[in-house]
Design a protein around this motif. Structure first.
Motif, mmCIF file in Angstrom:
data_model
loop_
_atom_site.group_PDB
_atom_site.id
_atom_site.type_symbol
_atom_site.label_atom_id
_atom_site.label_comp_id
_atom_site.label_asym_id
_atom_site.label_seq_id
_atom_site.Cartn_x
_atom_site.Cartn_y
_atom_site.Cartn_z
ATOM 1 N N LYS A 1 0.877 -1.319 0.011
ATOM 2 C CA LYS A 1 -0.083 0.082 0.084
ATOM 3 C C LYS A 1 0.942 1.333 0.030
ATOM 4 N N VAL A 2 1.765 1.251 0.796
ATOM 5 C CA VAL A 2 2.723 2.270 0.808
ATOM 6 C C VAL A 2 3.590 2.562 -0.804
ATOM 7 N N ALA A 3 4.061 1.341 -1.328
ATOM 8 C CA ALA A 3 4.547 1.773 -2.446
ATOM 9 C C ALA A 3 3.630 2.270 -3.513
ATOM 10 N N GLU A 4 2.423 1.584 -3.608
ATOM 11 C CA GLU A 4 1.215 2.128 -4.381
ATOM 12 C C GLU A 4 0.984 3.770 -4.138
ATOM 13 N N GLY B 1 11.780 -0.950 -4.479
ATOM 14 C CA GLY B 1 11.508 -1.884 -3.463
ATOM 15 C C GLY B 1 12.726 -2.730 -3.461
ATOM 16 N N VAL B 2 13.258 -2.927 -2.007
ATOM 17 C CA VAL B 2 14.055 -3.935 -1.753
ATOM 18 C C VAL B 2 13.600 -4.760 -0.623
ATOM 19 N N ASP C 1 7.578 -9.456 1.403
ATOM 20 C CA ASP C 1 8.013 -8.337 0.600
ATOM 21 C C ASP C 1 7.687 -8.613 -0.787
ATOM 22 N N ILE C 2 7.227 -9.601 -1.304
ATOM 23 C CA ILE C 2 6.988 -9.903 -2.525
ATOM 24 C C ILE C 2 5.924 -9.045 -3.198
ATOM 25 N N ASN C 3 4.884 -8.572 -2.600
ATOM 26 C CA ASN C 3 3.672 -7.945 -2.962
ATOM 27 C C ASN C 3 4.373 -6.382 -3.193
ATOM 28 N N MET C 4 5.029 -5.936 -2.222
ATOM 29 C CA MET C 4 5.513 -4.524 -2.202
ATOM 30 C C MET C 4 6.665 -4.639 -3.407
ATOM 31 N N LEU C 5 7.390 -5.644 -3.683
ATOM 32 C CA LEU C 5 8.288 -5.292 -4.717
ATOM 33 C C LEU C 5 7.637 -5.529 -6.044
ATOM 34 N N LYS C 6 6.561 -6.106 -6.291
ATOM 35 C CA LYS C 6 5.502 -6.195 -7.408
ATOM 36 C C LYS C 6 4.943 -4.768 -7.526
ATOM 37 N N ALA C 7 4.546 -4.133 -6.600
ATOM 38 C CA ALA C 7 3.834 -2.923 -6.802
ATOM 39 C C ALA C 7 5.005 -1.673 -7.082
ATOM 40 N N ALA C 8 6.116 -1.929 -6.804
ATOM 41 C CA ALA C 8 7.242 -0.991 -6.870
ATOM 42 C C ALA C 8 7.587 -0.743 -8.360
ATOM 43 N N ASP C 9 8.117 0.176 -8.783
ATOM 44 C CA ASP C 9 8.582 0.336 -10.137
ATOM 45 C C ASP C 9 9.683 -0.602 -10.508
ATOM 46 N N PHE D 1 25.800 -6.017 0.018
ATOM 47 C CA PHE D 1 25.506 -4.479 -0.183
ATOM 48 C C PHE D 1 25.962 -3.674 -1.220
ATOM 49 N N GLY D 2 27.224 -4.178 -1.561
ATOM 50 C CA GLY D 2 28.260 -3.613 -2.906
ATOM 51 C C GLY D 2 27.148 -3.777 -4.210
ATOM 52 N N ALA D 3 26.491 -4.858 -4.354
ATOM 53 C CA ALA D 3 25.664 -5.450 -5.413
ATOM 54 C C ALA D 3 24.480 -4.528 -5.319
ATOM 55 N N LEU D 4 23.777 -4.433 -4.193
ATOM 56 C CA LEU D 4 22.565 -3.665 -4.189
ATOM 57 C C LEU D 4 22.879 -2.202 -4.350
ATOM 58 N N LYS D 5 23.973 -1.682 -3.903
ATOM 59 C CA LYS D 5 24.106 -0.140 -4.227
ATOM 60 C C LYS D 5 24.373 0.093 -5.567
ATOM 61 N N ALA D 6 25.011 -0.833 -6.512
ATOM 62 C CA ALA D 6 25.485 -0.780 -7.766
ATOM 63 C C ALA D 6 23.963 -0.627 -8.505
ATOM 64 N N MET D 7 23.085 -1.800 -8.000
ATOM 65 C CA MET D 7 21.797 -1.653 -8.965
ATOM 66 C C MET D 7 21.029 -0.416 -8.456
ATOM 67 N N ILE D 8 20.821 0.042 -7.440
ATOM 68 C CA ILE D 8 20.122 1.282 -7.127
ATOM 69 C C ILE D 8 20.825 2.228 -8.144
ATOM 70 N N GLU D 9 22.027 2.415 -7.925
ATOM 71 C CA GLU D 9 22.640 3.350 -8.888
ATOM 72 C C GLU D 9 22.240 3.563 -10.272
ATOM 73 N N THR D 10 22.392 2.088 -10.798
ATOM 74 C CA THR D 10 22.071 1.837 -12.499
ATOM 75 C C THR D 10 20.762 2.440 -12.466
ATOM 76 N N ILE D 11 19.853 2.050 -11.615
ATOM 77 C CA ILE D 11 18.425 2.675 -11.635
ATOM 78 C C ILE D 11 18.124 3.740 -11.548
ATOM 79 N N LEU D 12 18.761 4.886 -10.737
ATOM 80 C CA LEU D 12 18.627 5.941 -10.598
ATOM 81 C C LEU D 12 19.437 6.704 -11.907
ATOM 82 N N ARG D 13 20.463 6.182 -12.206
ATOM 83 C CA ARG D 13 21.295 6.630 -13.465
ATOM 84 C C ARG D 13 20.543 6.629 -14.771
ATOM 85 N N THR D 14 19.901 5.349 -15.138
ATOM 86 C CA THR D 14 19.383 5.131 -16.188
ATOM 87 C C THR D 14 17.922 4.817 -16.357
ATOM 88 N N GLY D 15 17.394 4.832 -15.185
ATOM 89 C CA GLY D 15 16.100 4.453 -15.075
ATOM 90 C C GLY D 15 15.366 2.935 -15.331
#
Length: 88
Positions: A20-23, A34-35, A41-49, A73-87
């Motif tokens: 509900k928060v993600a939506e 969503g992480v 957490d699966i329904n939240m991950l599905k609702a997230a972009d 954490f390094g892999a998570l940070k890299a994934m988030i940076e990629t999302i923020l940089r490229t969408g």
């Protein structure tokens, strides 16, 4: 609220509250990343972009192969940076 000032009629935890928060945030025109790590957490991950599993148990990973998995954490940070940089 009761006459003695006691708060009544509240829920400590809403059913599917993370989804509900993600939506709600998406409805405000924000991009949601969503992480999560469990079945809860699966329904939240599905609702997230963008949904990312962070160090999930093998069973969760196998049952939800559509989500990228960050093993540390390094892999998570890299994934988030990629999302923020490229969408993507």
């Amino acid at each position: 609220m009761a006459a003695d000032g006691t708060i009544t009629g509240y829920r400590l935890r809403q059913a599917d509250g993370k989804r509900k928060v993600a939506e709600a945030v998406r409805n405000l025109a924000y991009t949601v990343i969503g992480v999560g790590d469990s079945y809860n957490d699966i329904n939240m991950l599905k609702a997230a972009d963008h949904g990312i599993l962070y160090r999930p148990p093998d069973k969760v990973r196998q049952e939800h192969p559509g989500f990228p998995v960050a093993a540390d954490f390094g892999a998570l940070k890299a994934m988030i940076e990629t999302i923020l940089r490229t969408g993507a």
